[in-house]
Write an enzyme that holds these catalytic residues in place. Structure first.
Site, PDB file in Angstrom:
ATOM      1  N   HIS A  13       0.844  -1.191   0.000  1.00 41.84           N
ATOM      2  CA  HIS A  13       0.000   0.000   0.000  1.00 41.84           C
ATOM      3  C   HIS A  13       0.883   1.246   0.000  1.00 41.84           C
ATOM      4  O   HIS A  13       1.593   1.504   0.966  1.00 41.84           O
ATOM      5  CB  HIS A  13      -0.901  -0.015   1.234  1.00 41.84           C
ATOM      6  N   ARG A  14       0.876   1.957  -1.112  1.00 40.95           N
ATOM      7  CA  ARG A  14       1.798   3.075  -1.334  1.00 40.95           C
ATOM      8  C   ARG A  14       3.246   2.595  -1.228  1.00 40.95           C
ATOM      9  O   ARG A  14       4.127   3.306  -0.744  1.00 40.95           O
ATOM     10  CB  ARG A  14       1.541   4.227  -0.360  1.00 40.95           C
ATOM     11  N   GLU A  40       0.088  -0.641  -4.772  1.00 40.77           N
ATOM     12  CA  GLU A  40      -0.915   0.399  -4.979  1.00 40.77           C
ATOM     13  C   GLU A  40      -0.223   1.735  -4.814  1.00 40.77           C
ATOM     14  O   GLU A  40       0.652   1.896  -3.958  1.00 40.77           O
ATOM     15  CB  GLU A  40      -2.036   0.238  -3.949  1.00 40.77           C
ATOM     16  N   ASP A  42      -0.700   6.360  -5.790  1.00 40.43           N
ATOM     17  CA  ASP A  42      -1.656   7.446  -6.018  1.00 40.43           C
ATOM     18  C   ASP A  42      -1.097   8.450  -7.016  1.00 40.43           C
ATOM     19  O   ASP A  42       0.100   8.774  -6.974  1.00 40.43           O
ATOM     20  CB  ASP A  42      -1.949   8.151  -4.697  1.00 40.43           C
ATOM     21  N   HIS A  55       0.247  10.891  -2.469  1.00 38.81           N
ATOM     22  CA  HIS A  55      -1.106  10.582  -2.005  1.00 38.81           C
ATOM     23  C   HIS A  55      -1.985  11.812  -1.838  1.00 38.81           C
ATOM     24  O   HIS A  55      -3.110  11.860  -2.337  1.00 38.81           O
ATOM     25  CB  HIS A  55      -1.062   9.829  -0.676  1.00 38.81           C
ATOM     26  N   GLU A 114      -4.210   4.553  -8.419  1.00 34.77           N
ATOM     27  CA  GLU A 114      -5.400   5.282  -8.003  1.00 34.77           C
ATOM     28  C   GLU A 114      -5.321   6.725  -8.468  1.00 34.77           C
ATOM     29  O   GLU A 114      -4.418   7.469  -8.076  1.00 34.77           O
ATOM     30  CB  GLU A 114      -5.576   5.255  -6.488  1.00 34.77           C
ATOM     31  N   LYS A 116      -6.325  10.315  -8.106  1.00 31.51           N
ATOM     32  CA  LYS A 116      -6.820  11.035  -6.933  1.00 31.51           C
ATOM     33  C   LYS A 116      -7.666  12.245  -7.346  1.00 31.51           C
ATOM     34  O   LYS A 116      -7.241  13.392  -7.242  1.00 31.51           O
ATOM     35  CB  LYS A 116      -5.651  11.469  -6.056  1.00 31.51           C
ATOM     36  N   ASP A 234       0.410  -1.845   4.459  1.00 30.95           N
ATOM     37  CA  ASP A 234       1.574  -0.991   4.647  1.00 30.95           C
ATOM     38  C   ASP A 234       2.808  -1.823   4.989  1.00 30.95           C
ATOM     39  O   ASP A 234       3.937  -1.335   4.904  1.00 30.95           O
ATOM     40  CB  ASP A 234       1.331   0.001   5.797  1.00 30.95           C
TER      41      ASP A 234
END
Length: 255
Positions: A13-14, A40, A42, A55, A114, A116, A234
């Protein structure tokens, strides 16, 4: 898109944002080292229309700058430090462009991008992102998604072979989201609301499902048993270990 049986994909995640500054090359490398099959991340647009990986709508939290991403040109953003806020060891990490991340990830891991557009409208972001994905020969390695139904619908119209995903905090809003978007190839949902009851309709539609952001070991085990394609964490190294150790009470299904 099916996970390596019997366990779901490990998705950073990120990146591995629990151990490195989120959405930086350092975090993506940590995720790869941890065995993540996907990360993943952003995407926003700079003032001069370049897709960059960060993000927040503002640079304040994760850099030494101040203000909205959309107020900075790429050359200006590249002067900001995106690592020191997390730990002095990461001093000098920069906000990467999407193209830099695509090139870094090619052949190493898949990406869930993603867009944003929840708070800021970035005209043309769908075309800009999809163009870069094609130019970097990553069409089969990438999912482009958003919480924003209009963004998803626009992406669907021009995706041409690139998977488009919908992101929902609560999967109970699935029917409305599918109606607003015209359909998706993949879904991502918040793990808090994930249960046999809410995941069942997703499986019935044969939609690959990812759950975010799963950081506690028992929750990792619970969510894996729901038969999802991937879990976003994470701490991908911890997730990889938990899945490798087995889940207890039955193996996870394969979506």
């Amino acid at each position: 898109m099916s996970p390596p049986a019997p366990a779901p994909w490990v998705v950073g995640h990120r990146g591995a944002s629990g151990v490195a500054p989120e959405n930086t090359i350092a975090a993506f490398q940590e995720a790869i080292d941890a065995g993540a099959a996907m990360c993943e991340l952003d995407v926003h647009l700079t003032k001069d229309g370049v897709p960059v990986v960060i993000h927040d709508e503002r640079v304040d939290r994760t850099t030494n700058g101040v203000g909205p991403v959309a107020d900075w040109t790429l050359s200006e953003l590249k002067h900001l430090d995106a690592g020191m806020w997390f730990d002095r060891r990461f001093r000098g990490q920069r906000i990467p462009t999407l193209r830099e991340v695509l090139r870094f990830a090619r052949g190493k891991m898949k990406l869930f991008l993603e867009l944003k557009t929840n708070k800021t409208d970035y005209p043309g972001i769908e075309e800009a992102v999809l163009t870069e994905v094609r130019e970097e020969s990553m069409a089969e390695e990438v999912i482009v998604g958003s919480f924003n139904a209009r963004t998803v619908a626009r992406a669907r119209g021009i995706a041409r072979g690139i998977s488009v995903g919908g992101i929902l905090e609560d999967l109970r809003g699935l029917d409305r989201f599918l109606e607003e978007t015209g359909g998706v190839d993949v879904l991502s949902g918040g793990h808090v609301w994930a249960s046999d009851e809410t995941v069942g309709p997703v499986h019935a539609r044969r939609l690959p499902l990812f759950l975010w952001t799963v950081n506690e070991e028992e929750e990792m085990r619970r969510c894996a048993r729901l038969g999802v394609v991937g879990l976003m964490s994470d701490f991908p190294k911890v997730l990889a270990r938990v899945l490798a150790e087995g889940l207890g009470g039955g193996e996870p299904g394969v979506a």
